[in-house]
Design an enzyme around this catalytic site. Structure first.
Site, PDB file in Angstrom:
ATOM      1  N   LYS A   1       7.912 -80.649  95.598  1.00 52.70           N
ATOM      2  CA  LYS A   1       9.151 -79.993  96.045  1.00 52.70           C
ATOM      3  C   LYS A   1      10.270 -80.089  95.013  1.00 52.70           C
ATOM      4  O   LYS A   1      11.182 -79.277  95.014  1.00 52.70           O
ATOM      5  CB  LYS A   1       9.568 -80.548  97.390  1.00 52.70           C
ATOM      6  CG  LYS A   1       8.556 -80.138  98.469  1.00 52.70           C
ATOM      7  CD  LYS A   1       8.926 -80.616  99.829  1.00 52.70           C
ATOM      8  CE  LYS A   1       8.000 -80.066 100.891  1.00 52.70           C
ATOM      9  NZ  LYS A   1       6.724 -80.819 100.979  1.00 52.70           N
TER      10      LYS A   1
HETATM   11  C1  LIG Z   1       5.633 -80.387 101.586  1.00 56.79           C
HETATM   12  C2  LIG Z   1       4.350 -80.949 101.184  1.00 56.79           C
HETATM   13  C3  LIG Z   1       3.147 -80.279 101.454  1.00 56.79           C
HETATM   14  C4  LIG Z   1       3.082 -79.011 102.252  1.00 56.79           C
HETATM   15  O1  LIG Z   1       3.710 -77.926 101.611  1.00 56.79           O
HETATM   16  P1  LIG Z   1       4.110 -76.633 102.449  1.00 56.79           P
HETATM   17  O2  LIG Z   1       4.852 -75.782 101.482  1.00 56.79           O
HETATM   18  O3  LIG Z   1       4.991 -77.124 103.561  1.00 56.79           O
HETATM   19  O4  LIG Z   1       2.865 -76.035 102.966  1.00 56.79           O
HETATM   20  C5  LIG Z   1       1.978 -80.844 100.972  1.00 56.79           C
HETATM   21  N1  LIG Z   1       1.982 -81.995 100.282  1.00 56.79           N
HETATM   22  C6  LIG Z   1       3.120 -82.661 100.013  1.00 56.79           C
HETATM   23  C7  LIG Z   1       3.046 -83.935  99.261  1.00 56.79           C
HETATM   24  C8  LIG Z   1       4.336 -82.161 100.449  1.00 56.79           C
HETATM   25  O5  LIG Z   1       5.461 -82.816 100.166  1.00 56.79           O
END
Ligand SMILES: *Cc1c(COP(=O)(O)O)cnc(C)c1O
Length: 459
Positions: free
Chosen positions: A107
């Site tokens: 993210k």
């Molecule tokens: C947010 C997250 C996901 C999922 O991603 P999405 O975009 O919500 O599908 C998977 N793995 C990790 C480590 C995350 O932080």
């Protein structure tokens, strides 16, 4: 470029409105009016690829030089020059490592850039904003890392109390910045998300507080994430299938976006934990919500995958009339029937697999024995799904590695008897005093907290 709502009843807006998280008045999500064609990214650095892709979207929000400056500043804190390195595990199987940013999860890649672009736009407008976000763990820390200490911005982050890892919690609650406010909500992520959504949908309140949404329904995050699909394929030099650990369907939809912009993606596989209503939706044609289960991959403990609406919109041929009715039905009945043609369009693009906690643990152990690599539990869900696929085309498979193993040390140690070391530059972080407010899932209490925290200058 103009941005239109998936539900078709809101007037189109410009990039800066999407950037600052304005919600579509009809309850839909913003989409670009059309997908531009992005050429090959071969020979470009990650930063150059990001500027090249985003230049088609930013419109009059910022010039190419400003965009370039923000992109460089966003990726400067990453610990590898490739930003998103592609690593071969064995012949035909790769990891796309997206965890080299400041909070060790993918993210950061979008959030660091979003924060710079948003701060620039607030400066231009001489305005202030309050960021309000619900997190299943990683969004909150990425947002705090990106926006903490920025001028003109307050940030309120809700996490489900006791349902995130200690590292995830400390990354948020030890942030020293005065503009950061953490709420530990007594409930699930979906409860937190529902409260945040209802404050945003109270237009008078949202306007008075200048609320900004930075969760993955913010299209700018998805556009920023589509960059690494292009750079990975350029590195590989040919088509590939991507396996994406999925919660809110944001990261994998960024793959669909890249595909629609011309990236040679031969398939997208959504890998989920026991919260697998996406898997059932593709199989049975009914998208239905059950209770959220706590698993070893907490950032994917999500039942209502907000961005699935974007995939439904595209799969229906952008039929916003059908979608608006279907989503309104879903809001009250918690179930949505997917018509046959829409389901066929989805299944021609997506596969979906459920991976249990036992399989996740076994995969972390296997990966360590086979390749000498420690996987975080979310990445392990992806790798487990990838190992279970049969390749019919011989195309390579790229598993998106969404978090660093040191972010989930309990699970990794349980599976391998090895304690994953924190990257050296983070070894002294997250040890300060924790600051947070515990709240029951009560809209009135949250509203008062946001009012109290929103900078008095702005009211
Ligand atoms: C947010 C997250 C996901 C999922 O991603 P999405 O975009 O919500 O599908 C998977 N793995 C990790 C480590 C995350 O932080």
């Amino acid at each position: 470029m103009e941005y239109i709502s998936t539900r078709g009843r809101a007037a189109p807006v410009s990039f800066s409105e999407v950037l600052l998280g304005r919600l579509a008045g009809d309850g839909g999500l913003w989409m670009p009016a059309r997908w531009p064609r992005i050429g090959d990214m071969g020979g470009k650095s990650y930063e150059e690829a990001a500027v090249h892709l985003l230049a088609s979207f930013v419109g009059d929000c910022c010039g190419i030089d400003d965009l370039g400056a923000d992109v460089r500043a966003a990726y400067a804190p990453f610990d590898v020059p490739q930003i998103a390195p592609l690593v071969e595990l064995e012949r035909g199987l790769y990891l796309l490592e997206l965890f080299h940013g400041p909070t060790l999860a993918f993210k950061d890649i979008a959030m660091q850039l979003l924060a710079r672009l948003a701060a620039r736009e607030l400066e231009r407008r001489n305005a202030r904003a309050t960021i309000l976000v619900a997190t299943s763990g990683d969004t909150g820390s990425a947002a705090i890392s990106a926006f903490g200490g920025l001028p003109r911005i307050q940030i309120v982050v809700l996490h489900p109390r006791g349902r995130i890892s200690d590292v995830q919690r400390r990354q948020m609650t030890t942030a020293p910045h005065a503009n950061v406010h953490n709420v530990a909500l007594e409930g699930t992520f979906d409860d937190a998300q529902a409260l945040v959504k209802s404050l945003f949908s109270d237009r008078d309140f949202a306007d008075a507080m200048s609320l900004v949404a930075v969760n993955s329904i913010n299209l700018v995050r998805i556009l920023a994430q589509s960059v690494y699909y292009f750079t990975a394929l350029a590195k590989l030099g040919g088509p590939a299938r991507f396996v994406v650990p999925t919660g809110n369907f944001g990261d994998i939809f960024a793959g669909e976006a890249a595909q629609r912009m011309g990236a040679p993606i031969s398939g997208l596989v959504a890998a989920t934990n026991a919260n697998d209503n996406l898997v059932r939706a593709l199989r049975d044609g009914a998208y239905a919500v059950r209770g959220t289960q706590a698993t070893l991959s907490p950032s994917m403990d999500i039942q209502i995958a907000s961005n699935f609406e974007r995939a439904l919109y595209e799969a229906s041929g952008r039929d916003s009339i059908w979608l608006a009715t279907a989503m309104e039905h879903f809001a009250t009945e918690r179930t949505l029937a997917i018509p046959r043609l829409v389901r066929e369009a989805l299944t021609s693009r997506y596969l979906a697999r459920t991976i249990s906690d036992a399989e996740t643990l076994a995969t972390i152990g296997d990966a360590f024995r086979r390749w000498g690599r420690l996987l975080d539990p979310h990445t392990a869900v992806g790798v487990s799904a990838a190992l279970g696929l049969v390749s019919t085309t011989g195309a390579a498979t790229i598993v998106v590695a969404t978090a660093h193993p040191a972010k989930f040390p309990e699970t990794v140690t349980h599976a391998t008897a090895v304690v994953p070391p924190l990257p050296a530059r983070l070894r002294h972080s997250y040890v300060g005093r924790e600051r947070m407010t515990v709240l029951p899932p009560d809209i009135g209490r949250l509203r008062s907290l946001v009012e109290a925290r929103t900078s008095p200058h702005e009211r």
